[in-house]
Scaffold this active site. Structure first.
Site, short mmCIF file in Angstrom:
data_model
loop_
_atom_site.label_atom_id
_atom_site.label_comp_id
_atom_site.label_asym_id
_atom_site.label_seq_id
_atom_site.Cartn_x
_atom_site.Cartn_y
_atom_site.Cartn_z
N ARG A 147 10.19 12.04 0.59
CA ARG A 147 9.70 10.79 1.15
C ARG A 147 9.43 9.82 0.02
NH1 ARG A 147 7.10 7.13 3.83
NH2 ARG A 147 4.91 6.68 3.48
N ILE A 148 9.92 8.58 0.19
CA ILE A 148 9.57 7.49 -0.73
C ILE A 148 8.94 6.42 0.14
CG2 ILE A 148 11.22 7.92 -2.62
CD1 ILE A 148 13.18 6.01 -1.25
N GLY A 149 7.75 5.98 -0.22
CA GLY A 149 7.09 5.02 0.66
C GLY A 149 5.86 4.45 0.02
N ARG A 161 19.68 3.18 16.71
CA ARG A 161 18.35 2.54 16.82
C ARG A 161 17.99 1.70 15.59
NH1 ARG A 161 14.40 5.38 20.68
NH2 ARG A 161 15.81 6.54 22.00
N GLU A 219 -1.27 7.59 3.78
CA GLU A 219 -0.02 7.13 4.36
C GLU A 219 0.11 7.80 5.72
OE1 GLU A 219 1.24 10.46 4.52
OE2 GLU A 219 3.20 9.83 3.81
N GLU A 224 -10.41 3.34 12.35
CA GLU A 224 -11.73 2.90 12.81
C GLU A 224 -12.79 3.93 12.41
OE1 GLU A 224 -12.43 0.20 14.86
OE2 GLU A 224 -10.40 -0.48 15.38
N GLU A 269 3.10 9.96 6.95
CA GLU A 269 4.27 10.82 7.20
C GLU A 269 4.31 12.16 6.46
OE1 GLU A 269 4.62 7.56 6.18
OE2 GLU A 269 5.13 6.65 8.09
N SER A 285 0.47 0.28 -2.31
CA SER A 285 0.78 -1.10 -1.89
C SER A 285 -0.46 -1.86 -1.47
CB SER A 285 1.78 -1.07 -0.73
OG SER A 285 1.19 -0.42 0.38
N GLY A 333 10.19 4.97 4.91
CA GLY A 333 9.86 4.68 6.30
C GLY A 333 10.72 3.55 6.86
N ARG A 388 6.83 -6.10 -4.47
CA ARG A 388 7.04 -4.75 -3.94
C ARG A 388 8.32 -4.14 -4.46
NH1 ARG A 388 4.30 -3.56 1.56
NH2 ARG A 388 2.46 -4.82 1.30
N1 HPA Z 1 -2.99 3.25 5.74
C1 HPA Z 1 -2.03 4.01 6.27
N2 HPA Z 1 -0.80 3.99 5.83
C2 HPA Z 1 -0.50 3.15 4.82
C3 HPA Z 1 -1.44 2.33 4.25
C4 HPA Z 1 -2.75 2.40 4.73
O1 HPA Z 1 -3.66 1.69 4.25
N3 HPA Z 1 -0.84 1.59 3.28
C5 HPA Z 1 0.45 1.98 3.27
N4 HPA Z 1 0.67 2.92 4.20
#
Ligand code: HPA
Length: 236
Positions: free
Chosen positions: A87-89, A43, A179, A162, A181, A203, A20, A217
């Site tokens: 995707r890596i994230g 961008r 996540e 929420e 994406e 994370s 991302g 990280r």
């Molecule tokens: N919510 C949505 N996307 C995320 C989160 C999360 O807690 N942590 C890392 N990407």
């Protein structure tokens, strides 16, 4: 060149890793690729092409959320002929047996909506990973000894959610992490006959409220990049 990617034809490899964060794309390219060259900075969404064990690979930022990823993945597929998109994230862990730094390999990605929802109309399409990539990523993770979970994730439209009732149902149905994406990436890959996978690092954790300190990280994200590369080029 496309609207959002300045790379020349041929500058993008057939295999593309998509973090991302564009600065994570830069870090991963500098850390893992040989001869990495900047191929996009439109961008500030940095993209680099280099080689990994002799195989050409591009690492292109996707931005956050499905609408942003959708722009880059569409252009990579339709204008640059990308065949394999990984995707890596990062993701938020949802199950109690999932811990910070664990790897999640996403077999499926559930959503409420994605940029593709409108064309699906009444169908609740089930976005799923390419089986061969999934199998090879799991094998790579096992070889490395990384603590890995394989299963369903949830692709959310919001980071600041929420809906505790929704989280409760997702946890109840075994969703490993959240996540923003993967579901759109899997859907685009299905539409265009390409291969897609998401390899994620936990994370933060929705249940415990813990989050990885930033200095931690890089190291855990490195495992994820290596698993993604090994899945893209098994036997390399
Ligand atoms: N919510 C949505 N996307 C995320 C989160 C999360 O807690 N942590 C890392 N990407």
């Amino acid at each position: 060149m496309t609207v959002h990617i300045g790379a020349k034809p041929g500058d993008i490899a057939q295999t593309v890793l998509m973090p991302g964060d564009p600065y994570r794309a830069k870090w991963a390219a500098e850390t893992f690729l040989d001869d990495a060259k900047l191929v996009n900075e439109v961008r500030g969404m940095l993209g680099f092409t280099g080689t990994w064990r002799g195989n050409r690979v591009t690492i292109q930022g996707s931005g956050m959320g499905m609408p942003s990823l959708s722009i880059y993945a569409n252009e990579l597929i339709t204008s640059y002929d990308a065949q394999t998109l990984i995707r890596i994230g990062s993701c938020g862990g949802m199950q109690s047996h999932v811990s910070l730094r664990d790897i999640i390999i996403a077999m499926t990605a559930s959503t409420i909506t994605s940029p593709s929802s409108a064309i699906m109309k009444e169908v609740n399409f089930a976005p799923c990973a390419d089986f061969g990539l999934l199998r090879d990523a799991v094998a790579a993770a096992e070889t490395r000894g990384s603590k890995t979970h394989v299963g369903g994730i949830y692709s959310s439209d919001v980071f600041y959610a929420e809906r505790p009732d929704l989280d409760e149902q997702l946890v109840r149905h075994g969703i490993l992490g959240v996540e923003m994406e993967a579901a759109e990436l899997y859907t685009l890959a299905a539409r265009h006959g390409r291969r897609a996978l998401a390899v994620l690092t936990v994370s933060d954790h929705l249940g415990t409220g813990e989050a990885l300190p930033s200095e931690d990280r890089e190291r855990s994200f490195g495992d994820m990049v290596e698993i993604a590369l090994a899945a893209a080029f098994p036997g390399a």
